[in-house]
Motif scaffolding. Structure first.
Motif: not given
Length: 56
Positions: A30-46
């Motif tokens: 549940a914690g991993a899912r919440a973290e993924w949902c919070a970051r899914r729209d943020v582009p990865p750091e180059m």
């Protein structure tokens, strides 16, 4: 059936349908899912991508 004391099988059925994090593994998921949902729209750091490529 008393509304204040529902039968145990109804409670167990509700818990199964809700899929609540009731053990350590489920809580981590549940914690991993919440973290993924919070970051899914943020582009990865180059920098992270280039660091992974350079270590290959």
């Amino acid at each position: 059936m008393d509304a204040r004391n529902p039968p145990r099988h109804l409670i167990a059925e509700l818990m199964a349908q809700l899929r609540l994090p009731i053990n350590d593994r489920a809580i981590r998921r549940a914690g991993a899912r919440a973290e993924w949902c919070a970051r899914r729209d943020v582009p990865p750091e180059m920098d992270d991508i280039f660091a992974e490529i350079s270590s290959i």
